[in-house]
Design an enzyme around this catalytic site. Structure first.
Site, PDB file in Angstrom:
ATOM      1  N   ASP A   1      32.952  38.945  40.667  1.00  0.00           N
ATOM      2  CA  ASP A   1      32.536  37.740  39.959  1.00  0.00           C
ATOM      3  C   ASP A   1      33.544  37.305  38.896  1.00  0.00           C
ATOM      4  O   ASP A   1      33.342  36.305  38.223  1.00  0.00           O
ATOM      5  CB  ASP A   1      31.147  37.914  39.350  1.00  0.00           C
ATOM      6  CG  ASP A   1      31.085  39.040  38.328  1.00  0.00           C
ATOM      7  OD1 ASP A   1      31.972  39.912  38.363  1.00  0.00           O
ATOM      8  OD2 ASP A   1      30.146  39.052  37.520  1.00  0.00           O
ATOM      9  N   GLU A   2      34.655  38.047  38.737  1.00  0.00           N
ATOM     10  CA  GLU A   2      35.734  37.689  37.816  1.00  0.00           C
ATOM     11  C   GLU A   2      36.855  36.999  38.595  1.00  0.00           C
ATOM     12  O   GLU A   2      37.036  37.249  39.784  1.00  0.00           O
ATOM     13  CB  GLU A   2      36.295  38.942  37.136  1.00  0.00           C
ATOM     14  CG  GLU A   2      35.298  39.694  36.280  1.00  0.00           C
ATOM     15  CD  GLU A   2      34.984  38.969  34.994  1.00  0.00           C
ATOM     16  OE1 GLU A   2      35.860  38.244  34.474  1.00  0.00           O
ATOM     17  OE2 GLU A   2      33.855  39.123  34.492  1.00  0.00           O
TER      18      GLU A   2
END
Length: 97
Positions: A79-80
């Site tokens: 999710d980064e």
């Protein structure tokens, strides 16, 4: 434990675990050559960057050249955003964003 009154001043090595105390009575100078640890290049080295695409959108922080090899890699959780790796074509500086 008894302490010799002549040795109460100066530097001491004190063990934080037990009660051992060693009074430093003389200076010992020993030159030890520092050897840089060899580290493997996890990004593949020069061969990997030679296969990478080039971009004109990154400016080298060292020499200001506008062309750099570029690739991106997911170095953190999914999710980064991905990390962008660059290598200047002119001065060979590596940096990341």
């Amino acid at each position: 434990m008894t302490v010799d009154p002549d040795q109460t001043s100066g530097l001491r090595f004190i063990c934080p675990t037990c009660t051992f105390v060693h009074v430093v009575t003389e200076k010992i100078v020993e030159e030890v050559p520092l050897v840089k640890k060899k580290v493997d290049d996890v990004l593949g080295g020069d061969e990997a960057m030679a296969q990478a695409a080039t971009t004109n959108l990154a400016q080298c922080p060292r020499c200001g050249h506008n062309e750099a090899y570029h690739f991106e890699m997911q170095t953190r959780s999914a999710d980064e955003p991905a990390t962008h790796f660059y290598k200047c074509v002119k001065c060979k500086l590596n940096w990341r964003e």
